[in-house]
Design a protein around this motif. Structure first.
Motif, short mmCIF file in Angstrom:
data_model
loop_
_atom_site.label_atom_id
_atom_site.label_comp_id
_atom_site.label_asym_id
_atom_site.label_seq_id
_atom_site.Cartn_x
_atom_site.Cartn_y
_atom_site.Cartn_z
N ALA A 189 0.86 -1.11 0.00
CA ALA A 189 -0.11 0.02 -0.10
C ALA A 189 0.84 1.33 0.06
N SER A 190 2.16 1.10 0.73
CA SER A 190 2.81 2.24 0.84
C SER A 190 3.39 2.41 -0.61
N ALA A 191 3.97 1.46 -1.36
CA ALA A 191 4.59 1.54 -2.59
C ALA A 191 3.38 2.24 -3.62
N VAL A 192 2.41 1.79 -3.50
CA VAL A 192 1.27 2.27 -4.26
C VAL A 192 1.23 3.88 -4.06
N SER A 193 1.13 4.25 -2.83
CA SER A 193 1.18 5.51 -2.36
C SER A 193 2.01 6.42 -2.85
N SER A 194 3.53 6.24 -2.73
CA SER A 194 4.45 6.86 -3.02
C SER A 194 4.68 6.92 -4.54
N THR A 195 4.27 5.84 -5.42
CA THR A 195 4.64 5.87 -6.58
C THR A 195 3.47 6.83 -7.42
N VAL A 196 2.27 6.75 -6.73
CA VAL A 196 1.16 7.75 -7.38
C VAL A 196 1.57 9.02 -7.01
N THR A 197 1.93 9.25 -5.98
CA THR A 197 2.71 10.88 -5.53
C THR A 197 3.69 11.26 -6.64
N VAL A 198 4.52 10.20 -6.68
CA VAL A 198 5.71 10.59 -7.87
C VAL A 198 4.96 11.09 -9.04
N ALA A 199 4.21 10.18 -9.89
CA ALA A 199 3.32 10.58 -10.89
C ALA A 199 2.52 11.97 -11.05
N GLY A 200 2.02 12.14 -9.71
CA GLY A 200 1.55 13.25 -9.48
C GLY A 200 2.37 14.59 -9.50
N ASN A 201 3.36 14.48 -8.92
CA ASN A 201 4.31 15.37 -9.13
C ASN A 201 4.95 15.76 -10.67
N VAL A 202 5.05 14.77 -11.11
CA VAL A 202 5.69 14.76 -12.38
C VAL A 202 4.77 15.54 -13.32
N TRP A 203 3.24 14.95 -13.33
CA TRP A 203 2.39 15.93 -14.18
C TRP A 203 2.14 17.20 -13.80
N SER A 204 2.06 17.30 -12.51
CA SER A 204 1.62 18.68 -12.12
C SER A 204 2.76 19.67 -12.53
N ALA A 205 4.21 19.35 -12.47
CA ALA A 205 5.16 20.33 -13.04
C ALA A 205 5.19 20.37 -14.42
N ALA A 206 4.68 19.41 -15.37
CA ALA A 206 4.85 19.24 -16.88
C ALA A 206 3.62 19.81 -17.48
N ALA A 224 -7.48 14.27 -9.22
CA ALA A 224 -7.61 12.85 -8.68
C ALA A 224 -6.25 12.35 -8.16
N LEU A 225 -5.49 12.42 -9.37
CA LEU A 225 -4.03 11.79 -9.06
C LEU A 225 -3.24 12.42 -7.90
N GLN A 226 -3.39 13.59 -7.77
CA GLN A 226 -2.93 14.27 -6.68
C GLN A 226 -3.57 13.63 -5.17
N THR A 227 -5.01 13.65 -5.40
CA THR A 227 -5.58 13.08 -4.08
C THR A 227 -5.16 11.65 -3.76
N GLY A 228 -4.86 10.84 -4.78
CA GLY A 228 -4.39 9.37 -4.52
C GLY A 228 -5.54 8.48 -4.37
N ILE A 229 -5.30 7.38 -3.62
CA ILE A 229 -6.27 6.26 -3.52
C ILE A 229 -5.91 5.46 -2.25
N VAL A 230 -6.75 5.06 -1.46
CA VAL A 230 -6.61 4.50 -0.20
C VAL A 230 -6.80 2.95 -0.28
N ALA A 231 -6.00 1.83 0.27
CA ALA A 231 -6.21 0.66 -0.12
C ALA A 231 -7.51 0.31 0.72
N PRO A 232 -8.35 -0.65 0.21
CA PRO A 232 -9.41 -1.04 0.79
C PRO A 232 -9.02 -1.94 2.01
N ALA A 233 -10.00 -2.22 3.03
CA ALA A 233 -9.78 -3.30 3.84
C ALA A 233 -9.83 -4.60 3.27
N GLY A 234 -10.63 -4.94 2.57
CA GLY A 234 -10.74 -6.03 1.97
C GLY A 234 -10.80 -6.05 0.45
N ASN A 235 -9.67 -6.57 -0.25
CA ASN A 235 -9.62 -6.38 -1.63
C ASN A 235 -10.31 -7.70 -2.47
#
Length: 451
Positions: A189-206, A224-235
């Motif tokens: 979940a942390s890997a997803v959040s961190s990578t989504v944040t990276v993508a958000g920063n890239v596109w925000s600057a671009a 939506a990309l900058q807001t991110g996504i929360v991992a569900p309790a049950g996937n």
């Protein structure tokens, strides 16, 4: 070889798969609508549709050939893991879904198929943590293409778009494979959040310095990309995985969607109005923006993986983001027009370099030991590269070459353009002349109109 409950129960190391089991080396991973399973065997019919005809009073017969018979694919699959009942329920829902979908076949690769007959799902009290199913699929017929003088031109363009779509499809499957556990671990979940944040920063600057149409088109998806996504309790399904993929791909898709293919005015560029603001986006602008963003996402995902507790997961997510972005760049590039052969070749080389960089990212994912299927993604990248080369090559013969005209002294570009049949606009832009009246001395590149 019999598969007993004790053997599976004692050897199973990861929920939802056989990653830690000796069986993983002999079973082949497959997928239908994003639900992964193991395919021990598959059977397919192929041949010709022929009819044997007899006639009264004759011992011989005639044969009528009605074309190819691309027969059904009979699949036997097994779902293994502590969550085998959950996976069986997901497979049941996948079998109930309407329309064609991608069947990832261990031997044939990714196939667009229809479910031809109802699947059969089987449980047994002698095989705990294991469910079996059988299904019959049929390949989706290829789309008919036009024939005649312009058929090859249309085919190469269609092939580029289809290969780009296949690249996105493989990204979706890779993300579903990564985010398939019933309970998402904290590191993942942390890997997803961190990578989504990276993508958000890239596109925000671009997009901050991009033309206004790009900013307007990407406003919602970027938020939506900058807001991110929360991992569900049950996937329990692919909602979370598809949500992550959507966040990563929607901004590039919006950029490609903002491209204008209209013709430019003879008086002033059609993309500008009186106050100088830009109202549409040129395909070349969009392609450059997308490829720059793809390169930055790849580099930053690589750097993030070094610091992450789940480096392989970060690399997979970065790969999906980059693949979706490059696919959208392919779509934007397909709308480009070229003034010369050298322009087309430069555009081709830029895109193939981006696909080669994507292949390098895939290699890093494999070396990191990520538990996602990679063979189909590798094939999609290879096919996309071949499609881009074929499309550009089909255009080269219809484009003029660029030649160097020696200019012995400084003179007006009008004179040069007049001497070579009036290629004024291209001459000024190609050579970056700050003042059209001051060209040379030296060599000036101009289009060879005779070619």
């Amino acid at each position: 070889m019999s598969i007993g409950t004790g053997f599976l129960g004692s050897q199973l190391g990861l929920t939802g798969g056989l990653a830690a089991s000796p069986l993983s080396s002999i079973l082949s991973v497959a997928s239908w609508r994003g639900v992964n399973f193991y395919m021990p065997n598959s059977r397919e019919a192929a041949g010709r549709r022929v009819m044997q005809m007899y006639f009264p009073g004759r011992d011989d017969f005639s044969m009528q050939d009605f074309g190819q018979f691309d027969g059904p694919i009979q699949v036997r699959g097994i779902l293994v893991g502590d969550d085998y009942v959950l996976r069986a329920d997901r497979m049941r829902k996948a079998l109930l879904a309407r329309g064609p979908a991608t069947l990832v076949h261990p031997w044939w690769g990714a196939l667009r198929c229809y479910l031809l007959q109802a699947g059969q799902i089987e449980f047994s009290d002698n095989e705990i943590r294991l469910a079996r199913f059988e299904a019959t699929f049929v390949r989706k017929p290829p789309a008919s293409v036009s024939s005649g003088l312009f058929s090859n031109i249309t085919d190469t363009l269609t092939n580029v778009l289809e290969c780009g779509d296949a690249l996105v499809d493989q990204g979706v499957l890779a993300m579903r494979g990564l985010l398939s556990p019933a309970v998402i671990p904290l590191a993942l979940a942390s890997a997803v959040s961190s990578t989504v944040t990276v993508a958000g920063n890239v596109w925000s600057a671009a997009t901050a310095s991009a033309p206004e149409p790009v900013q307007s088109a990407t406003q919602t998806s970027l938020a939506a990309l900058q807001t991110g996504i929360v991992a569900p309790a049950g996937n329990t399904d692919t909602t979370y995985a598809d949500g992550v993929t959507d966040l990563l791909v929607n901004v590039p898709a919006a950029i490609a969607g903002a491209v204008s293919t209209g013709t430019t005015s003879a008086i002033a560029p059609a993309t500008q109005v009186a106050d100088g603001s830009q109202t549409t986006v040129d395909p070349a602008q969009a392609t450059t923006l997308l490829l720059d963003g793809a390169a930055q996402i790849g580099a930053q995902a690589q750097a993030l993986s070094v610091k992450s507790l789940a480096p392989a997961d970060v690399l997979v997510i970065g790969l999906v983001a980059r693949a979706g972005t490059v696919a959208q760049a392919m779509a934007a590039q397909s709308a480009m027009t070229y003034a010369s052969q050298s322009d087309a070749i430069a555009s081709r080389d830029t895109m193939t370099a981006a696909l080669d960089a994507l292949a390098s990212d895939l290699t890093n994912v494999i070396l990191a030991g990520a538990e996602v299927p990679t063979a189909a993604m590798s094939g999609a990248i290879r096919d996309a590269r071949a499609a881009v080369v074929a499309d550009i090559s089909s255009r080269l013969g219809r484009l003029p070459r660029v030649v160097a005209v020696p200019v012995p002294r400084q003179m007006s570009a009008w004179l040069i353009a007049y001497a070579v049949a009036g290629v004024w606009d291209d001459l000024v832009s190609r050579n970056g002349l700050t003042h059209p009246a001051l060209a040379g001395p030296g060599s000036v590149d101009v289009l060879e109109t005779s070619s």
